[in-house]
Design a protein around this motif. Structure first.
Motif, PDB file in Angstrom:
ATOM      1  N   TRP A 135       0.850  -1.192   0.000  1.00 50.04           N
ATOM      2  CA  TRP A 135       0.000   0.000   0.000  1.00 50.04           C
ATOM      3  C   TRP A 135       0.876   1.229   0.000  1.00 50.04           C
ATOM      4  O   TRP A 135       1.941   1.261   0.634  1.00 50.04           O
ATOM      5  CB  TRP A 135      -0.891   0.041   1.249  1.00 50.04           C
ATOM      6  CG  TRP A 135      -1.817  -1.117   1.407  1.00 50.04           C
ATOM      7  CD1 TRP A 135      -3.103  -1.224   0.945  1.00 50.04           C
ATOM      8  CD2 TRP A 135      -1.529  -2.351   2.079  1.00 50.04           C
ATOM      9  NE1 TRP A 135      -3.629  -2.445   1.290  1.00 50.04           N
ATOM     10  CE2 TRP A 135      -2.690  -3.162   1.981  1.00 50.04           C
ATOM     11  CE3 TRP A 135      -0.419  -2.869   2.748  1.00 50.04           C
ATOM     12  CZ2 TRP A 135      -2.767  -4.431   2.526  1.00 50.04           C
ATOM     13  CZ3 TRP A 135      -0.487  -4.140   3.291  1.00 50.04           C
ATOM     14  CH2 TRP A 135      -1.648  -4.910   3.190  1.00 50.04           C
ATOM     15  N   MET A 136       0.443   2.253  -0.701  1.00 48.55           N
ATOM     16  CA  MET A 136       1.102   3.546  -0.588  1.00 48.55           C
ATOM     17  C   MET A 136       0.762   4.126   0.779  1.00 48.55           C
ATOM     18  O   MET A 136      -0.314   3.875   1.328  1.00 48.55           O
ATOM     19  CB  MET A 136       0.632   4.495  -1.694  1.00 48.55           C
ATOM     20  CG  MET A 136       0.914   3.984  -3.094  1.00 48.55           C
ATOM     21  SD  MET A 136       2.662   3.561  -3.347  1.00 48.55           S
ATOM     22  CE  MET A 136       3.429   5.184  -3.134  1.00 48.55           C
ATOM     23  N   LEU A 137       1.679   4.901   1.331  1.00 46.42           N
ATOM     24  CA  LEU A 137       1.458   5.445   2.667  1.00 46.42           C
ATOM     25  C   LEU A 137       0.211   6.329   2.713  1.00 46.42           C
ATOM     26  O   LEU A 137      -0.457   6.416   3.746  1.00 46.42           O
ATOM     27  CB  LEU A 137       2.692   6.251   3.107  1.00 46.42           C
ATOM     28  CG  LEU A 137       2.766   6.613   4.590  1.00 46.42           C
ATOM     29  CD1 LEU A 137       2.759   5.366   5.465  1.00 46.42           C
ATOM     30  CD2 LEU A 137       4.014   7.447   4.873  1.00 46.42           C
ATOM     31  N   GLU A 138      -0.122   6.951   1.566  1.00 46.89           N
ATOM     32  CA  GLU A 138      -1.320   7.787   1.499  1.00 46.89           C
ATOM     33  C   GLU A 138      -2.603   6.987   1.736  1.00 46.89           C
ATOM     34  O   GLU A 138      -3.643   7.543   2.091  1.00 46.89           O
ATOM     35  CB  GLU A 138      -1.417   8.475   0.131  1.00 46.89           C
ATOM     36  CG  GLU A 138      -0.370   9.544  -0.108  1.00 46.89           C
ATOM     37  CD  GLU A 138       0.926   8.962  -0.664  1.00 46.89           C
ATOM     38  OE1 GLU A 138       1.065   7.727  -0.651  1.00 46.89           O
ATOM     39  OE2 GLU A 138       1.787   9.738  -1.107  1.00 46.89           O
ATOM     40  N   GLN A 139      -2.542   5.661   1.533  1.00 49.66           N
ATOM     41  CA  GLN A 139      -3.716   4.818   1.716  1.00 49.66           C
ATOM     42  C   GLN A 139      -3.936   4.405   3.165  1.00 49.66           C
ATOM     43  O   GLN A 139      -4.979   3.843   3.495  1.00 49.66           O
ATOM     44  CB  GLN A 139      -3.592   3.554   0.846  1.00 49.66           C
ATOM     45  CG  GLN A 139      -3.587   3.813  -0.650  1.00 49.66           C
ATOM     46  CD  GLN A 139      -3.393   2.533  -1.441  1.00 49.66           C
ATOM     47  OE1 GLN A 139      -2.313   1.963  -1.482  1.00 49.66           O
ATOM     48  NE2 GLN A 139      -4.470   2.073  -2.070  1.00 49.66           N
ATOM     49  N   LEU A 140      -2.974   4.681   4.011  1.00 52.43           N
ATOM     50  CA  LEU A 140      -3.103   4.344   5.427  1.00 52.43           C
ATOM     51  C   LEU A 140      -4.018   5.354   6.105  1.00 52.43           C
ATOM     52  O   LEU A 140      -3.782   6.557   6.055  1.00 52.43           O
ATOM     53  CB  LEU A 140      -1.723   4.348   6.092  1.00 52.43           C
ATOM     54  CG  LEU A 140      -1.681   3.981   7.579  1.00 52.43           C
ATOM     55  CD1 LEU A 140      -2.162   2.553   7.804  1.00 52.43           C
ATOM     56  CD2 LEU A 140      -0.253   4.143   8.119  1.00 52.43           C
ATOM     57  N   ARG A 141      -5.070   4.862   6.721  1.00 50.05           N
ATOM     58  CA  ARG A 141      -6.067   5.733   7.332  1.00 50.05           C
ATOM     59  C   ARG A 141      -5.960   5.781   8.861  1.00 50.05           C
ATOM     60  O   ARG A 141      -6.183   6.817   9.473  1.00 50.05           O
ATOM     61  CB  ARG A 141      -7.486   5.270   6.943  1.00 50.05           C
ATOM     62  CG  ARG A 141      -7.782   5.484   5.473  1.00 50.05           C
ATOM     63  CD  ARG A 141      -7.911   6.952   5.167  1.00 50.05           C
ATOM     64  NE  ARG A 141      -7.975   7.242   3.740  1.00 50.05           N
ATOM     65  CZ  ARG A 141      -6.987   7.697   3.019  1.00 50.05           C
ATOM     66  NH1 ARG A 141      -5.812   7.921   3.593  1.00 50.05           N
ATOM     67  NH2 ARG A 141      -7.115   7.951   1.745  1.00 50.05           N
ATOM     68  N   GLN A 142      -5.617   4.658   9.469  1.00 44.03           N
ATOM     69  CA  GLN A 142      -5.590   4.635  10.934  1.00 44.03           C
ATOM     70  C   GLN A 142      -4.570   3.628  11.442  1.00 44.03           C
ATOM     71  O   GLN A 142      -4.417   2.539  10.896  1.00 44.03           O
ATOM     72  CB  GLN A 142      -6.970   4.287  11.488  1.00 44.03           C
ATOM     73  CG  GLN A 142      -7.079   4.400  13.001  1.00 44.03           C
ATOM     74  CD  GLN A 142      -8.453   3.971  13.503  1.00 44.03           C
ATOM     75  OE1 GLN A 142      -8.709   2.796  13.720  1.00 44.03           O
ATOM     76  NE2 GLN A 142      -9.359   4.936  13.641  1.00 44.03           N
TER      77      GLN A 142
ATOM     78  N   LEU B 285       3.917  12.934   4.242  1.00 50.65           N
ATOM     79  CA  LEU B 285       2.511  13.182   3.909  1.00 50.65           C
ATOM     80  C   LEU B 285       2.171  14.631   4.233  1.00 50.65           C
ATOM     81  O   LEU B 285       2.290  15.066   5.377  1.00 50.65           O
ATOM     82  CB  LEU B 285       1.601  12.232   4.702  1.00 50.65           C
ATOM     83  CG  LEU B 285       1.772  10.737   4.418  1.00 50.65           C
ATOM     84  CD1 LEU B 285       0.776   9.928   5.239  1.00 50.65           C
ATOM     85  CD2 LEU B 285       1.599  10.433   2.929  1.00 50.65           C
ATOM     86  N   THR B 286       1.749  15.360   3.234  1.00 47.94           N
ATOM     87  CA  THR B 286       1.448  16.775   3.431  1.00 47.94           C
ATOM     88  C   THR B 286      -0.035  17.040   3.621  1.00 47.94           C
ATOM     89  O   THR B 286      -0.423  17.969   4.326  1.00 47.94           O
ATOM     90  CB  THR B 286       1.946  17.599   2.222  1.00 47.94           C
ATOM     91  OG1 THR B 286       1.359  17.062   1.023  1.00 47.94           O
ATOM     92  CG2 THR B 286       3.462  17.514   2.109  1.00 47.94           C
ATOM     93  N   ASP B 287      -0.871  16.239   2.996  1.00 47.20           N
ATOM     94  CA  ASP B 287      -2.312  16.494   3.047  1.00 47.20           C
ATOM     95  C   ASP B 287      -2.990  15.679   4.146  1.00 47.20           C
ATOM     96  O   ASP B 287      -3.123  16.118   5.274  1.00 47.20           O
ATOM     97  CB  ASP B 287      -2.955  16.190   1.682  1.00 47.20           C
ATOM     98  CG  ASP B 287      -2.408  17.094   0.587  1.00 47.20           C
ATOM     99  OD1 ASP B 287      -2.090  18.245   0.905  1.00 47.20           O
ATOM    100  OD2 ASP B 287      -2.293  16.639  -0.557  1.00 47.20           O
ATOM    101  N   ARG B 288      -3.363  14.481   3.796  1.00 48.71           N
ATOM    102  CA  ARG B 288      -4.129  13.656   4.729  1.00 48.71           C
ATOM    103  C   ARG B 288      -3.218  12.673   5.452  1.00 48.71           C
ATOM    104  O   ARG B 288      -2.673  11.758   4.844  1.00 48.71           O
ATOM    105  CB  ARG B 288      -5.226  12.900   3.964  1.00 48.71           C
ATOM    106  CG  ARG B 288      -6.150  12.101   4.856  1.00 48.71           C
ATOM    107  CD  ARG B 288      -7.266  11.485   4.029  1.00 48.71           C
ATOM    108  NE  ARG B 288      -8.183  10.701   4.843  1.00 48.71           N
ATOM    109  CZ  ARG B 288      -9.248  10.076   4.371  1.00 48.71           C
ATOM    110  NH1 ARG B 288      -9.519  10.148   3.070  1.00 48.71           N
ATOM    111  NH2 ARG B 288     -10.043   9.392   5.159  1.00 48.71           N
ATOM    112  N   LYS B 289      -3.034  12.864   6.737  1.00 46.24           N
ATOM    113  CA  LYS B 289      -2.194  11.979   7.532  1.00 46.24           C
ATOM    114  C   LYS B 289      -3.067  10.968   8.271  1.00 46.24           C
ATOM    115  O   LYS B 289      -4.199  11.280   8.659  1.00 46.24           O
ATOM    116  CB  LYS B 289      -1.372  12.785   8.539  1.00 46.24           C
ATOM    117  CG  LYS B 289      -0.352  13.722   7.912  1.00 46.24           C
ATOM    118  CD  LYS B 289       0.427  14.465   8.989  1.00 46.24           C
ATOM    119  CE  LYS B 289       1.540  15.317   8.391  1.00 46.24           C
ATOM    120  NZ  LYS B 289       1.041  16.393   7.544  1.00 46.24           N
TER     121      LYS B 289
END
Length: 209
Positions: free
Chosen positions: A80-87, A134-138
């Motif tokens: 998974w790309m790190l951007e796909q990590l939600r929690q 990650l700049t936007d959604r962490k």
């Protein structure tokens, strides 16, 4: 060579990626192990790895790597790309626990690390990487101990150690400079004293000539 070093060399280095950290895990909830091509059930070790690309712009990803019983090599599985990590769920913020959950856009896994310390180290690196790349959604870090998020992390400690070493080196150089300065002053004083003594001796010699 340790398993993590081997994973970094076999899985990530050929793709010009750099592994930042890894944690050996087992599922908290058992899943049926699928039959392999040989027809038997396969036992394996699982590692959750965090890596970044060496090429710019830097991209970070989380990869599931397995090593099957009887094999010395490692196999890349899900990624998974790190951007796909939600929690990221640490399960218990009040004690050292080896359990944790990872929630992605399209996946949810419940894990138990080999040790609570290994999980803590991985979480610290993961949290730092999220903050850096990650700049936007962490992702949301919940039920995590304060040492994972705060100033006591190994990353901050390492930075503090480097800063301390630089300060000590600078202080040592300053002290050395001061000592050299004092030595130069003493040398100059001795030189002046010698000249004065020579002049006085010369005057006395001329007087009693």
């Amino acid at each position: 060579m340790s398993a993590k070093s081997a994973i970094s060399k076999e899985i990530f280095a050929p793709l010009d990626e750099r592994m930042l950290g890894a944690v050996q895990v087992k599922r908290r909830t058992k899943k049926k192990i699928p039959f392999l091509a040989t027809g038997g059930q396969g036992e394996y070790l699982t590692y959750i790895c965090l890596s970044v690309t060496n090429k710019k712009p830097t991209q970070a990803s989380i990869t599931k790597v397995k090593q099957f019983e009887g094999s010395t090599s490692f196999v890349r599985r899900s990624q998974w790309m790190l951007e796909q990590l939600r929690q990221v769920n640490g399960i218990d913020p009040n004690r050292d626990s080896a359990e944790f959950d990872l929630l992605f856009e399209n996946a949810f896994d419940q894990w138990v690390a080999s040790t609570a310390s290994e999980k803590c180290t991985f979480f610290q690196i993961l949290h730092h990487t999220c903050q850096r790349y990650l700049t936007d959604r962490k992702p949301e870090f919940i039920n995590c101990q304060s040492k994972i998020m705060g100033g006591n992390s190994i990353l901050h400690s390492a930075a503090d150690s480097v800063t301390s070493a630089v300060q000590k080196a600078s202080q040592a150089l300053n002290e050395r400079g001061e000592r050299l300065g004092r030595a130069e002053e003493k040398t100059e004083d001795m030189k002046n004293s010698a000249q004065q003594f020579a002049e006085t001796a010369h005057k006395l010699a001329m007087k009693h000539k």
